[in-house]
Design an enzyme around this catalytic site. Sequence first.
Site, PDB file in Angstrom:
ATOM      1  N   ASN A   1      -2.312  -5.597  13.051  1.00 50.10           N
ATOM      2  CA  ASN A   1      -3.751  -5.402  13.261  1.00 50.10           C
ATOM      3  C   ASN A   1      -4.284  -6.262  14.408  1.00 50.10           C
ATOM      4  O   ASN A   1      -5.417  -6.737  14.369  1.00 50.10           O
ATOM      5  CB  ASN A   1      -4.562  -5.645  11.977  1.00 50.10           C
TER       6      ASN A   1
ATOM      7  N   TYR B   1      -7.060  -8.252   8.003  1.00 50.32           N
ATOM      8  CA  TYR B   1      -8.168  -7.632   7.276  1.00 50.32           C
ATOM      9  C   TYR B   1      -9.335  -8.628   7.237  1.00 50.32           C
ATOM     10  O   TYR B   1      -9.291  -9.652   7.924  1.00 50.32           O
ATOM     11  CB  TYR B   1      -7.684  -7.160   5.898  1.00 50.32           C
TER      12      TYR B   1
ATOM     13  N   HIS C   1      -6.397 -11.242  -0.630  1.00 52.20           N
ATOM     14  CA  HIS C   1      -5.653 -10.837   0.572  1.00 52.20           C
ATOM     15  C   HIS C   1      -6.317 -11.489   1.795  1.00 52.20           C
ATOM     16  O   HIS C   1      -7.340 -11.027   2.278  1.00 52.20           O
ATOM     17  CB  HIS C   1      -5.695  -9.312   0.682  1.00 52.20           C
TER      18      HIS C   1
ATOM     19  N   THR D   1       0.850  -1.180   0.000  1.00 48.49           N
ATOM     20  CA  THR D   1       0.000   0.000   0.000  1.00 48.49           C
ATOM     21  C   THR D   1       0.885   1.230   0.000  1.00 48.49           C
ATOM     22  O   THR D   1       1.766   1.358   0.853  1.00 48.49           O
ATOM     23  CB  THR D   1      -0.880  -0.037   1.268  1.00 48.49           C
TER      24      THR D   1
ATOM     25  N   ASN E   1      -2.844 -10.375   7.431  1.00 49.39           N
ATOM     26  CA  ASN E   1      -2.663  -9.091   8.131  1.00 49.39           C
ATOM     27  C   ASN E   1      -3.887  -8.492   8.823  1.00 49.39           C
ATOM     28  O   ASN E   1      -4.008  -7.278   8.957  1.00 49.39           O
ATOM     29  CB  ASN E   1      -2.067  -8.054   7.164  1.00 49.39           C
TER      30      ASN E   1
HETATM   31  C1  LIG Z   1       4.742   0.255   2.845  1.00 48.00           C
HETATM   32  C2  LIG Z   1       4.179  -1.108   3.017  1.00 48.00           C
HETATM   33  C3  LIG Z   1       2.886  -1.383   2.571  1.00 48.00           C
HETATM   34  C4  LIG Z   1       2.369  -2.678   2.677  1.00 48.00           C
HETATM   35  N1  LIG Z   1       1.118  -2.929   2.151  1.00 48.00           N
HETATM   36  C5  LIG Z   1       0.689  -4.219   2.048  1.00 48.00           C
HETATM   37  C6  LIG Z   1      -0.477  -4.516   1.278  1.00 48.00           C
HETATM   38  O1  LIG Z   1      -1.099  -3.647   0.661  1.00 48.00           O
HETATM   39  N2  LIG Z   1      -0.857  -5.824   1.244  1.00 48.00           N
HETATM   40  C7  LIG Z   1      -0.181  -6.819   1.891  1.00 48.00           C
HETATM   41  O2  LIG Z   1      -0.577  -7.982   1.825  1.00 48.00           O
HETATM   42  N3  LIG Z   1       0.952  -6.544   2.588  1.00 48.00           N
HETATM   43  C8  LIG Z   1       1.413  -5.278   2.644  1.00 48.00           C
HETATM   44  N4  LIG Z   1       2.603  -5.008   3.273  1.00 48.00           N
HETATM   45  C9  LIG Z   1       3.453  -6.128   3.731  1.00 48.00           C
HETATM   46  C10 LIG Z   1       4.442  -6.498   2.626  1.00 48.00           C
HETATM   47  O3  LIG Z   1       3.788  -7.107   1.528  1.00 48.00           O
HETATM   48  C11 LIG Z   1       5.505  -7.488   3.163  1.00 48.00           C
HETATM   49  O4  LIG Z   1       4.829  -8.589   3.670  1.00 48.00           O
HETATM   50  C12 LIG Z   1       6.362  -6.874   4.245  1.00 48.00           C
HETATM   51  O5  LIG Z   1       6.902  -5.638   3.809  1.00 48.00           O
HETATM   52  C13 LIG Z   1       7.500  -7.820   4.624  1.00 48.00           C
HETATM   53  O6  LIG Z   1       8.323  -8.098   3.521  1.00 48.00           O
HETATM   54  P1  LIG Z   1       9.751  -7.370   3.365  1.00 48.00           P
HETATM   55  O7  LIG Z   1      10.533  -7.713   4.617  1.00 48.00           O
HETATM   56  O8  LIG Z   1      10.349  -7.936   2.120  1.00 48.00           O
HETATM   57  O9  LIG Z   1       9.484  -5.899   3.290  1.00 48.00           O
HETATM   58  C14 LIG Z   1       3.132  -3.706   3.251  1.00 48.00           C
HETATM   59  C15 LIG Z   1       4.409  -3.415   3.730  1.00 48.00           C
HETATM   60  C16 LIG Z   1       4.932  -2.150   3.618  1.00 48.00           C
HETATM   61  C17 LIG Z   1       6.335  -1.886   4.083  1.00 48.00           C
END
Ligand SMILES: Cc1cc2nc3c(=O)[nH]c(=O)nc-3n(C[C@H](O)[C@H](O)[C@H](O)COP(=O)(O)O)c2cc1C
Length: 366
Positions: free
Chosen positions: A236, A181, A176, A27, A179
Site C-alpha cells: 500500500n 491501512y 490492525h 483476507t 500494511n
Molecule cells: C491472501 C492474503 C490475505 C492477507 N490478508 C491480510 C489481512 O487481512 N490482514 C493482515 O494483517 N495481513 C494480511 N495478509 C498478510 C499475512 O497476514 C502475512 O503477513 C503474509 O502472508 C506473510 O506471511 P506468510 O509468509 O507466512 O504468508 C494477507 C496475506 C495474504 C497472502
Amino acid sequence: MTTEHLLTPFDFHDMKIKNRIVMAPMTRARAGQQRVPNELMVKYYSQRADAGMIITEATTVSQQANGWNESPGIYTDEMADAWKTVVDAVHAKGSRIILQLWHCGRASHSGFHGGKPAVAPSAIKINGEYIHTPQGKQPYQTPRALQTDEIPSVIEDYRQAVMRAKSAGFDGVEIHGANGYLIDTFLQSKTNLRTDQYGGSIENRFRFLKEVFEAVATVWPKQKIGVRLSPNGVFNDMGSPDYREQFTYVAQQLNALQLGYLHVMDGLAFGFHELGEPMTLKDFRNVYHGPLMGNCGYDVAGAEAAIARGDADLIAFGRPFISNPDLVDRIRNGWPLAEPADMSAWYTPVGETGYTDFSTYADSTK
Ligand SMILES: Cc1cc2nc3c(=O)[nH]c(=O)nc-3n(C[C@H](O)[C@H](O)[C@H](O)COP(=O)(O)O)c2cc1C
C-alpha cells in the site's frame, strides 16, 4: 527436523494455547456483499483449527472502514451473530480465535462509499496501479483528510466493534496497525502530514493508535488486545525514512500500555521499503517485554529457530495455511507441505475454490 519449540503449549495470559503456531490474518473475500460470515467461512476456519491460535481475516469496524470487496464486517448484530458460529466451531476444536479489526483508510475508494471519498490522516493518494471496487478495477483516488473533530467517532467505531467481538465469544482482538491501512498511515510520516495533535511528531502520530487502544480497553482487559505492525513493509505504498524511530517509540509505548501481545511482520517476504536495515524481532524484544509474535516468510525451520533463540514466543504463518489446512499435523509428523495456493483464489470472491478444497496430508495419501 526438530519442531519441539513450535509445538510447545504457551501460557497466554489467562489462556493456554496448544502450540506456538498461529494462523496469520488473511483476507479471503468470501463473506458476500452483505459482509456477513457464512457456513463456508465456518468450514474454512474449522479446517485450520489445529493452529494454537487463529487470527481472523481483517474485519471492518464500520461501513466507512470498508475497502475490499466481500470482506467481512463486525458493525451489525447480524455480523456478530454470524461470527459466533465461526468462533464456536474453532473453540470446539480446542483452538483460540482473535478478531482482526480493520479500517482501510486511504486503501479504499469512493465506490465503497456512495461516491464520497475514503478517509485518511492526510489527503495523500496511494501511488499504485489500481484498486478493486464494487464497480471493478479503478485508479486510486486521493482520500479526504479526517477533521480533528471526526476522529472520536472513528475511535468509537472500534469500541463498538469490540463490544460485538466480545459478544461473539472471541478470545480477543488484534488492532490492525500494519500494511498501510488507517492506523499505519497515522503512524507513518510518509502519510501523516497533519498539524493537529494527531501529527507532526512521533508522539502525535502514535496518538490515534493509543486512543483506539484505550477505547477498546474500556470494553475488555488489555491482555485481550493485540496490535499488529509492519515496520519494514512497502505494501500500500508505505515506508517512511524515520521508520526505526517511529516503530521503536510505538513498541515502547505499547509496552507501557500492557497490551496482550505485539505482532510484528519482521520478515521481508511481503515487500521491503529498503530505507535502511530491516527492523528485527530482537529490536522489538529490546523494548517490548510482553508476548511477541513474528511473521512473514517463515518456513518451519526458521520459525522453530526464532522461538528456540527466544526472538519470538509465537510465529504466525499465512500462506502455508491456505494450502495446508492441517499445517500443524504436517509439522508434527514431518510431512511435506502442499504446493503454494494459486494467487487467483487468495482474496477474490470465488467461493470454495482455492479456499476449503485443499486436502489434508492424510487424505492426499490415501
Ligand atoms: C491472501 C492474503 C490475505 C492477507 N490478508 C491480510 C489481512 O487481512 N490482514 C493482515 O494483517 N495481513 C494480511 N495478509 C498478510 C499475512 O497476514 C502475512 O503477513 C503474509 O502472508 C506473510 O506471511 P506468510 O509468509 O507466512 O504468508 C494477507 C496475506 C495474504 C497472502
